[in-house]
Scaffold this motif. Structure first.
Motif: not given
Lengths: 358, 358
Positions: B97-99, B122-126
């Protein structure tokens, strides 16, 4: 919570012997806790006049009328196909919540998921009790219910809504009256309402139906000699057969009681959608249930429970005699007559299981 | 969305011919969209070396290592019994997710219900794509799939994870190659991944399994001559038999293809919990499936699809010949050999259905 409530039962437009299963079972098994029934078509009459049992429990037109009977909860007593919340019931639910009644529901639809209802409930400090809401941590079935010590008896049927829960409850009372320690595994919303615990196996995610049944049997087995499992559906029901087989393979019964209504010839419910499916002859039904168990263990149908509510006394006795002759098994209507033939059959099974265990 | 992704496939600790069904099917049917597989035990090797197919798709140790392969999504390629999210996978999911990778999951557990994962997504828009998440408005089955015009063929099996989806996909390709218009009804997470649509019937609330299957068949029937339905489970599986029967009665197939693995003798999976259940002989399995349909319509097993991946070539041919002899039906391993005998059987069924309809 369930054990303390005094119910006003919503049966709006469908109160009758075959159309309001949850209402009728509450009236039969918890009569001292049913204050009244809501059914505008019959208001002013008594429950006895409509169902043939239930005594002087009054029928009223609306929730507002019923409040005078001092209920503590509104029980949704009918189950529309599909289990959704009919919009026409919303005003009744809102009136009840405004009056401080908890709502007890056996719908598939979770009342807590309805924004309006759940906000109103919170505002009025009332509880929404969803009988069908399953626990979240169910296992996958492994068949280990076959190993419990008690004799496990499952009621199975030629159709839905034909008397499987009622037969199991009647047999439980009769076995208890003979001094037996009996566990009851409730598998549907009405059984849970009456017992105060259980899992509505038809509301479980499909992969976990057998696991839910297995857990119920293991729990009901503790400290008991006999476990009665409330059956669901039928192996030849186009909509619900999967629930029936999952329950059968989760419960792994030592024996079964076949439930049937002699006047019924096709699969009921669904607004007539199943009229193309004839009910099986008793012999075919017995063969199907025994065959579905045969790969795992020998499990025989040991008796036939008939539901003869819509027959005269002579016809009922004749139907019982015919079922016994047709199948070579003990038969009885366990509501109308003495369930002794079926109780004896279960006790014979228990003795035979004991001998095998020794 | 599913159709565009390039996958990094998580198969952590379980990558192998029998233990990573979703991963293996993605590799078999979407090879151009699998960038790599995560399996620390085999990193540095190729997928071909482990599975015997899949070519040079690389195996890496961690998500971080796999990012160099330019995936757009992390696909969870293995399914632990019970379908929960193993805590040991959490770091891999978080790294993905971070990636910026979407997560595609076939677990029963909905990733969106995990607070940490869903907030991070949500924070990473995935996107978190739950293949098993069923639609909310399913009907109760009524058996009307028996009335569709195309010939409906369901793959059934002697066990779970034995090749029902693979057989259906191989037969689809072969039928399409013969110019037939074929609909495919995907009923499990892997089928949905490959097809891009479908319903995971084992994740549906139990009362709606048949209704979900019915809806899939009606949809897959549109504009097609043949509908292939991906089967699930087995009628003699103590955990999943209910899903199998619900799917059978929802799909109401005109014919069935029986799937079996010759080297398997007991029900697999569940960490050995089912070893007490022997697999049925082919004849017994055929009888059970045909009998389960007989009350509604005649539906015959018209061919046997063997999964011989763990046999040498001579043994495989021998197993196919033996299955054909034992059952009197066409047999083939539709992955290893030409599926023509099974395709011919389906086309014979289609001609016979057409004659009946005229």
């Amino acid at each position: 919570v369930l054990g303390r409530h005094q119910y006003l039962v919503l049966a709006d437009g469908r109160f009758g012997p075959e159309t309001s299963k949850t209402a009728n079972s509450a009236i039969r098994y918890l009569p001292e806790r049913v204050r009244g029934v809501i059914e505008p078509r019959s208001s002013g009459r008594t429950v006895q006049e409509i169902l043939g049992f239930g005594g002087n429990i009054p029928i009223v037109s609306t929730v507002a009328d019923g409040l005078a009977l001092n209920p503590t909860a509104l029980l949704i007593g009918i189950a529309p196909t599909g289990g959704q919340l009919p919009e026409s019931w919303r005003p009744a639910l809102k009136t009840a919540i405004h009056a401080g009644l908890d709502i007890v529901s056996g719908l598939h639809f979770h009342l807590a998921d309805d924004t309006e209802i759940s906000m109103l409930a919170r505002a009025h400090g009332v509880q929404l009790l969803d009988l069908r809401h399953p626990p979240g941590n169910l296992p996958i079935g492994t068949g280990k219910a076959r190993l419990v010590e008690p004799t496990v008896v499952l009621t199975v049927g030629t159709d839905c809504n034909i008397g499987k829960m009622t037969a199991a409850l009647q047999l439980r009372s009769a076995l208890v009256a003979r001094g037996r320690r009996v566990g009851f595994a409730a598998t549907g919303q009405t059984g849970i309402l009456i017992e105060g615990w259980g899992i509505a196996v038809d509301a479980v995610v499909a992969d976990f139906v057998a696991g839910a049944a297995e857990r119920l049997v293991l729990q009901a087995a503790e400290g008991n000699e006999i476990v009665l499992v409330e059956g669901q559906g039928s192996l030849i029901h186009p909509g619900y057969s999967g629930v029936t087989l999952g329950l059968l393979h989760g419960a792994m019964p030592s024996a079964m009681i076949l439930c049937h209504q002699p006047t019924r010839t096709t699969v009921s419910g669904g607004g007539g959608a199943y009229e193309w499916v004839r009910l099986p002859a008793l012999g075919e039904a017995i063969r199907r249930y025994e065959d579905a168990m045969a790969h795992f263990r020998e499990s025989r149908v040991v008796g036939v429970a008939l539901n003869t509510y819509d027959l005269g006394e002579d016809q009922a006795r004749e139907a019982v005699a015919r079922a016994a002759e047709e199948t070579g098994l003990p038969a009885a209507d366990p509501v109308r007559h003495d369930p002794a033939p079926l109780v004896d059959a279960i006790l014979r099974q228990a003795r035979s299981d004991e001998r095998k265990a020794v």
